[in-house]
Enzyme design. Structure first.
Site, mmCIF file in Angstrom:
data_model
loop_
_atom_site.group_PDB
_atom_site.id
_atom_site.type_symbol
_atom_site.label_atom_id
_atom_site.label_comp_id
_atom_site.label_asym_id
_atom_site.label_seq_id
_atom_site.Cartn_x
_atom_site.Cartn_y
_atom_site.Cartn_z
ATOM 1 N N ASP A 40 86.784 3.247 41.336
ATOM 2 C CA ASP A 40 85.390 3.222 41.789
ATOM 3 C C ASP A 40 85.285 2.175 42.894
ATOM 4 O OD1 ASP A 40 82.380 2.963 41.810
ATOM 5 O OD2 ASP A 40 82.573 4.229 40.033
ATOM 6 N N ASP A 66 87.091 2.697 47.999
ATOM 7 C CA ASP A 66 85.974 3.368 48.651
ATOM 8 C C ASP A 66 86.444 4.778 49.012
ATOM 9 O OD1 ASP A 66 83.949 4.347 50.215
ATOM 10 O OD2 ASP A 66 83.939 2.690 51.644
ATOM 11 N N TYR A 157 74.417 18.183 49.699
ATOM 12 C CA TYR A 157 74.961 18.100 48.342
ATOM 13 C C TYR A 157 75.376 19.480 47.844
ATOM 14 C CZ TYR A 157 75.188 16.876 43.354
ATOM 15 O OH TYR A 157 75.596 16.680 42.062
ATOM 16 N N LYS A 161 79.244 20.608 46.788
ATOM 17 C CA LYS A 161 79.596 21.054 45.444
ATOM 18 C C LYS A 161 80.029 22.521 45.434
ATOM 19 C CE LYS A 161 78.941 17.162 43.270
ATOM 20 N NZ LYS A 161 80.059 16.452 42.630
ATOM 21 N N THR A 192 72.012 9.563 34.936
ATOM 22 C CA THR A 192 73.044 8.675 35.450
ATOM 23 C C THR A 192 72.454 7.876 36.603
ATOM 24 O OG1 THR A 192 73.827 10.304 37.051
ATOM 25 C CG2 THR A 192 74.839 10.356 34.853
#
Length: 253
Positions: A40, A66, A157, A161, A192
């Site tokens: 992460d 990153d 997005y 995906k 989240t």
């Protein structure tokens, strides 16, 4: 029927492991016996996840990276394999979303979205596949219900995906005759950091947003983590080239 997920002696890498679904997945894999490489950009969050695993008797190493940087994507898999002597599962969980009207989205946000959600899983898979062929391992990509329906203010997005699902299936076909499994899960909205920090345009049309929020509320993070772990383990041996929707019915119709 009880499905037992056994990762004893195996090594898994989880991106986005500092929080949310990545953390939940890492903890579940560790509880199933896996040794973990946690990846992460959030060093503090990684340390917290590693501590949780360590306190429960698990083993984890951390790699701060990153994932918008292609160079950074090349190191984590080899680091895990070198540290533990093998590599069995790549879980591409890290993701991000920026909400914006299409004409207003800055190019930098578009590029970051594609980099983290699509390019990083591709590059990590490039590094992982040679190892996974040796161990008959698995890749699990976390897509989204947004791969299967248009979502207002989320064009970048949705594109990233949808691309991830297509990539999953293409790689699965490429390795259909070899001992490696490549699958995806497509969650609906979860509680989240991504959901908490999501900001819509000030003049967003609420009616359009309601079209993809679903009637049954948010999906439980642990339910998605369970499926990721299943697909990463030998218990998921029957899955290859699949994308499992876990979205409480959002994409049903």
């Amino acid at each position: 029927m009880e499905i037992r997920i056994n990762m004893d002696g195996k090594v898994a890498l989880v991106t986005g492991a500092a929080s949310g679904l990545g953390r939940a997945t890492a903890i579940k894999l560790a509880s199933a016996g896996a040794k973990l490489c946690l990846v992460d950009v959030d060093e503090t969050g990684l340390a917290e996840t590693s501590a949780i695993i360590g306190d429960s008797g698990g083993v984890a190493i951390v790699q701060v990276a990153d994932l918008t940087d292609p160079v950074a994507c090349s190191a984590p898999v080899d680091h895990a394999a070198d540290t533990f002597g093998r590599f069995d599962a790549l879980c591409n969980v890290a993701g991000l979303i920026y909400m914006a009207k299409t004409p207003d989205m800055p190019v930098e946000q578009l590029q970051r979205t594609i980099a983290v959600n699509l390019t990083a899983p591709f590059l990590l898979s490039q590094s992982a596949i040679p190892h996974l062929l040796k161990t008959e391992g698995a890749i699990v990509n976390v897509a989204s219900s947004a791969a299967f329906l248009g979502e207002a203010y989320a064009a970048a997005y949705c594109a990233s995906k949808s691309g991830l699902v297509g990539m999953t299936k293409a790689m699965a076909m490429e390795y259909a005759k070899q001992p490696i499994r490549i699958n995806a899960v497509a969650p609906g909205g979860m509680m989240t950091n991504i959901a908490t920090n999501m900001k819509f345009p000030d003049d967003a049309d609420v009616e359009l947003i309601r079209r993809y929020t679903g009637l049954r509320g948010l999906v439980e993070v642990d339910d998605v983590a369970d499926m990721v772990c299943l697909l990463a383990s030998d218990a998921g041996r029957g899955y290859h080239g699949a994308c499992i929707n876990i979205d409480a019915g959002i994409t049903a119709g």
